[in-house]
Design a protein around this motif. Sequence first.
Motif, PDB file in Angstrom:
ATOM      1  N   GLY A 241       0.807  -1.213   0.000  1.00 26.33           N
ATOM      2  CA  GLY A 241       0.000   0.000   0.000  1.00 26.33           C
ATOM      3  C   GLY A 241       0.836   1.257   0.000  1.00 26.33           C
ATOM      4  O   GLY A 241       0.568   2.203  -0.750  1.00 26.33           O
ATOM      5  N   ASP A 242       1.883   1.273   0.816  1.00 27.87           N
ATOM      6  CA  ASP A 242       2.773   2.436   0.873  1.00 27.87           C
ATOM      7  C   ASP A 242       3.519   2.618  -0.447  1.00 27.87           C
ATOM      8  O   ASP A 242       3.692   3.745  -0.934  1.00 27.87           O
ATOM      9  CB  ASP A 242       3.774   2.282   2.008  1.00 27.87           C
ATOM     10  CG  ASP A 242       3.148   2.506   3.378  1.00 27.87           C
ATOM     11  OD1 ASP A 242       1.940   2.797   3.432  1.00 27.87           O
ATOM     12  OD2 ASP A 242       3.868   2.379   4.382  1.00 27.87           O
ATOM     13  N   LEU A 243       3.985   1.510  -1.022  1.00 24.40           N
ATOM     14  CA  LEU A 243       4.741   1.603  -2.277  1.00 24.40           C
ATOM     15  C   LEU A 243       3.854   2.059  -3.432  1.00 24.40           C
ATOM     16  O   LEU A 243       4.325   2.731  -4.350  1.00 24.40           O
ATOM     17  CB  LEU A 243       5.367   0.245  -2.605  1.00 24.40           C
ATOM     18  CG  LEU A 243       6.504  -0.188  -1.677  1.00 24.40           C
ATOM     19  CD1 LEU A 243       6.845  -1.655  -1.873  1.00 24.40           C
ATOM     20  CD2 LEU A 243       7.746   0.668  -1.922  1.00 24.40           C
ATOM     21  N   ALA A 244       2.580   1.719  -3.389  1.00 29.36           N
ATOM     22  CA  ALA A 244       1.681   2.104  -4.475  1.00 29.36           C
ATOM     23  C   ALA A 244       1.121   3.511  -4.295  1.00 29.36           C
ATOM     24  O   ALA A 244       0.950   4.256  -5.275  1.00 29.36           O
ATOM     25  CB  ALA A 244       0.518   1.106  -4.575  1.00 29.36           C
ATOM     26  N   PHE A 245       0.881   3.909  -3.034  1.00 28.75           N
ATOM     27  CA  PHE A 245       0.127   5.156  -2.808  1.00 28.75           C
ATOM     28  C   PHE A 245       0.787   6.122  -1.834  1.00 28.75           C
ATOM     29  O   PHE A 245       0.254   7.205  -1.571  1.00 28.75           O
ATOM     30  CB  PHE A 245      -1.273   4.813  -2.307  1.00 28.75           C
ATOM     31  CG  PHE A 245      -2.057   3.946  -3.244  1.00 28.75           C
ATOM     32  CD1 PHE A 245      -2.511   4.450  -4.456  1.00 28.75           C
ATOM     33  CD2 PHE A 245      -2.301   2.627  -2.941  1.00 28.75           C
ATOM     34  CE1 PHE A 245      -3.218   3.638  -5.337  1.00 28.75           C
ATOM     35  CE2 PHE A 245      -3.016   1.802  -3.806  1.00 28.75           C
ATOM     36  CZ  PHE A 245      -3.462   2.310  -5.023  1.00 28.75           C
ATOM     37  N   GLY A 246       1.952   5.775  -1.303  1.00 32.42           N
ATOM     38  CA  GLY A 246       2.650   6.660  -0.374  1.00 32.42           C
ATOM     39  C   GLY A 246       2.505   6.226   1.062  1.00 32.42           C
ATOM     40  O   GLY A 246       1.543   5.522   1.432  1.00 32.42           O
ATOM     41  N   LYS A 248       1.799   6.115   5.047  1.00 34.58           N
ATOM     42  CA  LYS A 248       0.657   6.566   5.847  1.00 34.58           C
ATOM     43  C   LYS A 248       1.120   6.885   7.272  1.00 34.58           C
ATOM     44  O   LYS A 248       2.133   6.341   7.737  1.00 34.58           O
ATOM     45  CB  LYS A 248      -0.430   5.489   5.873  1.00 34.58           C
ATOM     46  CG  LYS A 248       0.044   4.135   6.378  1.00 34.58           C
ATOM     47  CD  LYS A 248      -1.034   3.090   6.227  1.00 34.58           C
ATOM     48  CE  LYS A 248      -0.538   1.716   6.700  1.00 34.58           C
ATOM     49  NZ  LYS A 248       0.562   1.198   5.848  1.00 34.58           N
ATOM     50  N   LEU A 249       0.398   7.759   7.962  1.00 38.65           N
ATOM     51  CA  LEU A 249       0.741   8.098   9.330  1.00 38.65           C
ATOM     52  C   LEU A 249       0.232   7.051  10.314  1.00 38.65           C
ATOM     53  O   LEU A 249       0.854   6.797  11.337  1.00 38.65           O
ATOM     54  CB  LEU A 249       0.126   9.468   9.692  1.00 38.65           C
ATOM     55  CG  LEU A 249       0.717  10.682   8.973  1.00 38.65           C
ATOM     56  CD1 LEU A 249      -0.069  11.925   9.363  1.00 38.65           C
ATOM     57  CD2 LEU A 249       2.197  10.842   9.321  1.00 38.65           C
ATOM     58  N   GLN A 250      -0.928   6.453  10.009  1.00 38.88           N
ATOM     59  CA  GLN A 250      -1.541   5.513  10.932  1.00 38.88           C
ATOM     60  C   GLN A 250      -0.738   4.215  11.005  1.00 38.88           C
ATOM     61  O   GLN A 250      -0.287   3.714   9.985  1.00 38.88           O
ATOM     62  CB  GLN A 250      -2.978   5.192  10.507  1.00 38.88           C
ATOM     63  CG  GLN A 250      -3.909   6.385  10.516  1.00 38.88           C
ATOM     64  CD  GLN A 250      -3.722   7.304   9.316  1.00 38.88           C
ATOM     65  OE1 GLN A 250      -3.058   6.926   8.346  1.00 38.88           O
ATOM     66  NE2 GLN A 250      -4.291   8.484   9.379  1.00 38.88           N
TER      67      GLN A 250
END
Length: 251
Positions: A241-246, A248-250
């Motif tokens: 998810g991070d690699l695809a969309f950046g 996250k803080l949560q």
Amino acid sequence: MLLRQFIFVVSRKNTKKGIFYFSFVLTEQAPQTETMVINLSEQHSLVSNWVSELRDIDVQNDRMRFRRNLERIAEVIGYEISKKMDWEEKEITTPLGTSDAKVLTKQPVLATILRAGLAMHNGLLNYFDKADNAFISAYRKHQADGTFEIRLEYMSCPDIEDRVVIISDPMIATGASLVKSIQFLKEEGNIKELHIVCAIGCTVGIEYVKRAEPKATIWCGDIDDEITAKGYIVPGLGDAGDLAFGAKLQG
């Protein structure tokens, strides 16, 4: 026990006289009694090339390429799934005549887990472009001691009664969020046939899903054997998810 099916086929026809000549084929097919797991990287293909790019830290900086590789894997799997779906013959009128075509009897329902599953979902939607869609919010809520729980907070779902459902999640690590999401879906109706689509699965998570969904078919771009105490696949690829969309803080 084998299932015997008589399939009637139009062998030839005379449309002017309204005459159709039928033949039939007897097929025997064993019913699926346990989960099928298909690893598309067992044999070299473009899928294994795309998986290698997903894993490569030098390529992962390109988010568009990362998302596109997830889409590509899902597109190939979608094509393979379509071969197993029910179809019917339909006469199509062309500018120069008619043609007998094989078309899907019914469109599937495409489901995904937000947010990581969006890229693979889009790949499936590229091929099943008339499909209904379901979206589920499921995520890990991490605790201070390193443990986590799966939280489900949202679902948007069409009628799934007696439908083929294809659910995508790029990583099957522990399998917990996937199993909970499927259970969430099943509260809305009885699924006729379930296909699970992922880029990388872990043997531990796959076994967990198999126990929960013994009649499902699991399609993987590749399968790894190790998982960390925090539930991350090794060697895996990181946080999809991070690699695809950046990031996250949560937590």
